[in-house]
Scaffold this motif. Structure first.
Motif, PDB file in Angstrom:
ATOM      1  N   ASP A   1     -12.478  16.042 -32.888  1.00 58.34           N
ATOM      2  CA  ASP A   1     -13.818  16.613 -32.925  1.00 58.34           C
ATOM      3  C   ASP A   1     -14.259  16.796 -34.379  1.00 58.34           C
ATOM      4  O   ASP A   1     -14.461  17.914 -34.861  1.00 58.34           O
ATOM      5  N   ASP A   2     -14.391  15.663 -35.065  1.00 56.88           N
ATOM      6  CA  ASP A   2     -14.893  15.673 -36.439  1.00 56.88           C
ATOM      7  C   ASP A   2     -15.671  14.386 -36.674  1.00 56.88           C
ATOM      8  O   ASP A   2     -15.758  13.529 -35.779  1.00 56.88           O
ATOM      9  N   ALA A   3     -16.239  14.261 -37.854  1.00 58.89           N
ATOM     10  CA  ALA A   3     -17.078  13.088 -38.136  1.00 58.89           C
ATOM     11  C   ALA A   3     -16.293  11.794 -37.996  1.00 58.89           C
ATOM     12  O   ALA A   3     -16.788  10.806 -37.425  1.00 58.89           O
ATOM     13  N   ALA A   4     -15.044  11.788 -38.498  1.00 63.10           N
ATOM     14  CA  ALA A   4     -14.233  10.572 -38.404  1.00 63.10           C
ATOM     15  C   ALA A   4     -13.897  10.231 -36.961  1.00 63.10           C
ATOM     16  O   ALA A   4     -13.739   9.060 -36.604  1.00 63.10           O
ATOM     17  N   GLY A   5     -13.793  11.254 -36.121  1.00 66.39           N
ATOM     18  CA  GLY A   5     -13.513  11.046 -34.701  1.00 66.39           C
ATOM     19  C   GLY A   5     -14.753  10.953 -33.852  1.00 66.39           C
ATOM     20  O   GLY A   5     -14.677  11.039 -32.626  1.00 66.39           O
ATOM     21  N   LEU A   6     -15.911  10.810 -34.509  1.00 67.14           N
ATOM     22  CA  LEU A   6     -17.212  10.713 -33.822  1.00 67.14           C
ATOM     23  C   LEU A   6     -17.477  11.934 -32.965  1.00 67.14           C
ATOM     24  O   LEU A   6     -18.111  11.856 -31.913  1.00 67.14           O
ATOM     25  N   ASN A   7     -16.984  13.095 -33.444  1.00 65.53           N
ATOM     26  CA  ASN A   7     -17.225  14.384 -32.781  1.00 65.53           C
ATOM     27  C   ASN A   7     -16.843  14.341 -31.302  1.00 65.53           C
ATOM     28  O   ASN A   7     -17.562  14.858 -30.439  1.00 65.53           O
ATOM     29  N   THR A   8     -15.703  13.738 -31.041  1.00 68.12           N
ATOM     30  CA  THR A   8     -15.249  13.555 -29.667  1.00 68.12           C
ATOM     31  C   THR A   8     -14.387  14.729 -29.221  1.00 68.12           C
ATOM     32  O   THR A   8     -13.415  15.084 -29.878  1.00 68.12           O
ATOM     33  N   ASP A   9     -14.773  15.322 -28.093  1.00 68.62           N
ATOM     34  CA  ASP A   9     -14.076  16.477 -27.531  1.00 68.62           C
ATOM     35  C   ASP A   9     -13.911  16.212 -26.042  1.00 68.62           C
ATOM     36  O   ASP A   9     -14.875  16.277 -25.286  1.00 68.62           O
ATOM     37  N   VAL A  10     -12.711  15.916 -25.579  1.00 64.71           N
ATOM     38  CA  VAL A  10     -12.521  15.494 -24.192  1.00 64.71           C
ATOM     39  C   VAL A  10     -12.784  16.659 -23.254  1.00 64.71           C
ATOM     40  O   VAL A  10     -12.630  17.826 -23.619  1.00 64.71           O
ATOM     41  N   ASP A  11     -13.192  16.328 -22.013  1.00 63.30           N
ATOM     42  CA  ASP A  11     -13.633  17.398 -21.128  1.00 63.30           C
ATOM     43  C   ASP A  11     -13.121  17.289 -19.709  1.00 63.30           C
ATOM     44  O   ASP A  11     -12.356  18.128 -19.262  1.00 63.30           O
ATOM     45  N   ASP A  12     -13.527  16.265 -18.938  1.00 64.35           N
ATOM     46  CA  ASP A  12     -13.311  16.311 -17.498  1.00 64.35           C
ATOM     47  C   ASP A  12     -12.857  14.955 -16.962  1.00 64.35           C
ATOM     48  O   ASP A  12     -13.507  13.940 -17.211  1.00 64.35           O
ATOM     49  N   PRO A  13     -11.737  14.916 -16.210  1.00 67.12           N
ATOM     50  CA  PRO A  13     -11.264  13.664 -15.618  1.00 67.12           C
ATOM     51  C   PRO A  13     -11.662  13.520 -14.149  1.00 67.12           C
ATOM     52  O   PRO A  13     -11.788  14.509 -13.422  1.00 67.12           O
ATOM     53  N   ALA A  14     -11.866  12.278 -13.715  1.00 62.34           N
ATOM     54  CA  ALA A  14     -12.077  11.967 -12.300  1.00 62.34           C
ATOM     55  C   ALA A  14     -11.129  10.828 -11.933  1.00 62.34           C
ATOM     56  O   ALA A  14     -11.106   9.798 -12.613  1.00 62.34           O
ATOM     57  N   ILE A  15     -10.346  11.004 -10.882  1.00 65.96           N
ATOM     58  CA  ILE A  15      -9.362   9.999 -10.466  1.00 65.96           C
ATOM     59  C   ILE A  15      -9.944   9.175  -9.328  1.00 65.96           C
ATOM     60  O   ILE A  15     -10.279   9.708  -8.261  1.00 65.96           O
ATOM     61  N   TRP A  16     -10.075   7.863  -9.564  1.00 65.17           N
ATOM     62  CA  TRP A  16     -10.527   6.947  -8.522  1.00 65.17           C
ATOM     63  C   TRP A  16      -9.314   6.315  -7.864  1.00 65.17           C
ATOM     64  O   TRP A  16      -8.412   5.800  -8.541  1.00 65.17           O
ATOM     65  N   ILE A  17      -9.269   6.346  -6.511  1.00 62.14           N
ATOM     66  CA  ILE A  17      -8.140   5.816  -5.745  1.00 62.14           C
ATOM     67  C   ILE A  17      -8.496   4.428  -5.220  1.00 62.14           C
ATOM     68  O   ILE A  17      -9.472   4.267  -4.482  1.00 62.14           O
ATOM     69  N   HIS A  18      -7.697   3.446  -5.586  1.00 62.56           N
ATOM     70  CA  HIS A  18      -7.915   2.075  -5.118  1.00 62.56           C
ATOM     71  C   HIS A  18      -7.663   2.017  -3.608  1.00 62.56           C
ATOM     72  O   HIS A  18      -6.689   2.595  -3.117  1.00 62.56           O
ATOM     73  N   PRO A  19      -8.526   1.323  -2.847  1.00 59.55           N
ATOM     74  CA  PRO A  19      -8.392   1.360  -1.383  1.00 59.55           C
ATOM     75  C   PRO A  19      -7.171   0.649  -0.833  1.00 59.55           C
ATOM     76  O   PRO A  19      -6.682   1.014   0.248  1.00 59.55           O
ATOM     77  N   THR A  20      -6.659  -0.376  -1.533  1.00 62.66           N
ATOM     78  CA  THR A  20      -5.542  -1.163  -0.985  1.00 62.66           C
ATOM     79  C   THR A  20      -4.292  -1.154  -1.856  1.00 62.66           C
ATOM     80  O   THR A  20      -3.182  -1.206  -1.333  1.00 62.66           O
ATOM     81  N   ASP A  21      -4.458  -1.097  -3.158  1.00 68.73           N
ATOM     82  CA  ASP A  21      -3.321  -1.084  -4.077  1.00 68.73           C
ATOM     83  C   ASP A  21      -3.424   0.165  -4.935  1.00 68.73           C
ATOM     84  O   ASP A  21      -4.095   0.195  -5.961  1.00 68.73           O
ATOM     85  N   LYS A  22      -2.743   1.217  -4.508  1.00 68.69           N
ATOM     86  CA  LYS A  22      -2.877   2.514  -5.165  1.00 68.69           C
ATOM     87  C   LYS A  22      -2.446   2.488  -6.632  1.00 68.69           C
ATOM     88  O   LYS A  22      -2.897   3.312  -7.428  1.00 68.69           O
ATOM     89  N   THR A  23      -1.586   1.537  -7.003  1.00 69.06           N
ATOM     90  CA  THR A  23      -1.137   1.462  -8.393  1.00 69.06           C
ATOM     91  C   THR A  23      -2.253   0.997  -9.327  1.00 69.06           C
ATOM     92  O   THR A  23      -2.130   1.094 -10.542  1.00 69.06           O
ATOM     93  N   LYS A  24      -3.343   0.481  -8.754  1.00 70.11           N
ATOM     94  CA  LYS A  24      -4.491   0.049  -9.561  1.00 70.11           C
ATOM     95  C   LYS A  24      -5.577   1.120  -9.641  1.00 70.11           C
ATOM     96  O   LYS A  24      -6.688   0.844 -10.105  1.00 70.11           O
TER      97      LYS A  24
END
Length: 449
Positions: A38-61
């Motif tokens: 979270d600085d200028a060199a890091g483009l002020n990036t501050d991680v926040d929230d994840p969403a997990i998408w479940i593959h319908p046939t191959d869960k490893t994907k």
């Protein structure tokens, strides 16, 4: 809350509550994603929230779509490897209608959620939906699960969508914009979006605009309380460092099987209401309160910070809060076992723990756990998180919990010796959590039912 203040508060509360959690229910993360700064060199990036998408046939994907605020969004595989990076949108150009225009806000991705089997034209597709705090809009991405030549996500948001809360660009620049987000598919597809620094939540309907894009319209706005009657007859309003700010919501999650929408009002507690009748205030219930709920406080103006400093009077804490939940109450997620069983997980940010409440039995408190240092560092100051119960293979045969880590280690310093505030996402095996807390697991995939 200011992150430095939040960090100090979290440390003090964690020490104060160490007797409650010491030596028990500790788990470790299996792996982590790349770090952001979270600085200028890091483009002020501050991680926040994840969403997990479940593959319908191959869960490893299956993959994780994770917001980075000003940094946009990353998409990771189940090993934490970067599959795609999406930049946040640029600031819109100034218009003649604006009263002033020095700098319009650029995009700022806050929260993300998943919709399965959305009908777009003749096709059923999966969506990743994101709240854009900088532009006061919702952005909708299609999951490209059947085409390996494409990146995982493609933007299919309808053009020229109106602001969710603001009346014009000047109001967008004031910052009272789209914040937290939860999606749900019932008779229609909805996104619930909270407003930054207010207790308002907008219910949006997502729909096919007939041009291969997803549009949305506002159905209603829910206005939750910002001041609360106490059992001792007094009225209590949470302390704020600005008179304009009111207690906001961020973490939200929908439980279709139980007809419940859960909402975390950060320094108040966790609410539930009816999904089928979200505007029916008779069904609004604040069932879990933060530990400091009702605690008196004093405020003093700090000139150099241009804000108030809040000091809680713990000696006169009336005991109206829940011992397991320390402000801020942040991310919410559901462990969805079959037949309506499972748990609501709540990020107890103030003491770096996760509290579990039963989906059944009137949301009774079950237990708490903390992610401590192991093969990778532990988790601190979690904003967003998501859990899935599904067997994803590899390290996550009993499910996966992904958590935002607001203080990633090891610490990194720039060339001038200044600390670079780093954050990333941690992947935790649900099997490890279940073992520590002696919970039953159920890996049935209920995501598309």
């Amino acid at each position: 809350m200011n992150k430095a203040k939040q960090h100090l508060l979290g440390l003090s509360l964690a020490i104060a509550s160490s007797a409650l959690y010491a030596g028990s229910n500790n788990v470790t993360a299996t792996l982590e994603t790349r770090s952001h700064f979270d600085d200028a060199a890091g483009l002020n990036t501050d991680v926040d929230d994840p969403a997990i998408w479940i593959h319908p046939t191959d869960k490893t994907k299956s993959f994780v779509a994770a917001t980075l605020k000003e940094g946009g969004m990353d998409v990771y595989d189940l090993n934490g490897k970067l599959l795609q990076h999406i930049a946040a949108g640029p600031a819109p150009a100034c218009t003649s209608k604006q009263l002033k225009c020095e700098d319009n806000n650029a995009g700022r991705f806050n929260n993300a959620d998943i919709i399965y089997n959305f009908q777009l034209g003749k096709d059923q597709i999966d969506l990743v939906v994101v709240s854009d705090r900088g532009l006061d809009k919702v952005i909708v991405y299609q999951v490209n699960q059947g085409d390996s030549t494409k990146a995982p996500l493609t933007d299919i948001t309808a053009a020229d969508q109106t602001f969710i809360f603001a009346a014009n660009q000047d109001e967008v620049n004031e910052g009272f914009t789209a914040y937290g987000l939860a999606t749900v598919k019932t008779d229609k597809t909805y996104a619930y979006v909270s407003q930054n620094s207010t207790p308002k939540v907008a219910q949006l309907e997502l729909y096919d605009n007939g041009q291969g894009q997803v549009a949305y319209r506002n159905v209603q706005t829910l206005n939750f309380p910002h001041s609360f009657p106490l059992p001792n007859g007094k009225q209590w309003t949470p302390c704020a460092d600005d008179d304009i700010d009111k207690p906001q919501f961020e973490g939200m999650v929908a439980d279709v099987e139980h007809d419940i929408l859960y909402l975390a009002q950060e320094n108040v507690g966790v609410w539930r209401t009816s999904l089928s009748k979200p505007g029916d205030q008779s069904q609004w219930k604040l069932f879990a309160k933060v530990q400091d709920f009702g605690t008196p406080y004093s405020r003093s103006w700090v000139e150099e910070e241009q804000e108030y400093n809040c000091v809680l009077d713990h000696a006169n804490d009336p005991g109206f809060g829940n011992a397991e939940l320390y402000a801020d109450a942040e991310g919410l997620t559901l462990y969805q076992a079959s037949k309506g069983k499972g748990y609501l997980l709540v990020s107890s940010q103030g003491n770096n723990s996760v509290a579990l409440y039963d989906r059944e039995n009137n949301n009774q408190y079950v237990n708490s756990f903390t992610v401590i240092d192991g093969a990778v560092d532990g988790v601190d100051e979690t904003d967003g998180m998501m859990v899935v119960n599904v067997n994803l293979g590899g390290n996550f045969k009993q499910g996966l919990l992904v958590m935002q880590d607001g203080q990633n280690d090891p610490k990194v310093f720039n060339g001038e010796g200044e600390y670079r505030e780093g954050s990333n996402f941690k992947y935790i095996s649900w099997g490890g959590v279940a073992k520590s807390l002696k919970l039953k697991t159920d890996t049935t995939d209920n995501s598309r039912k």
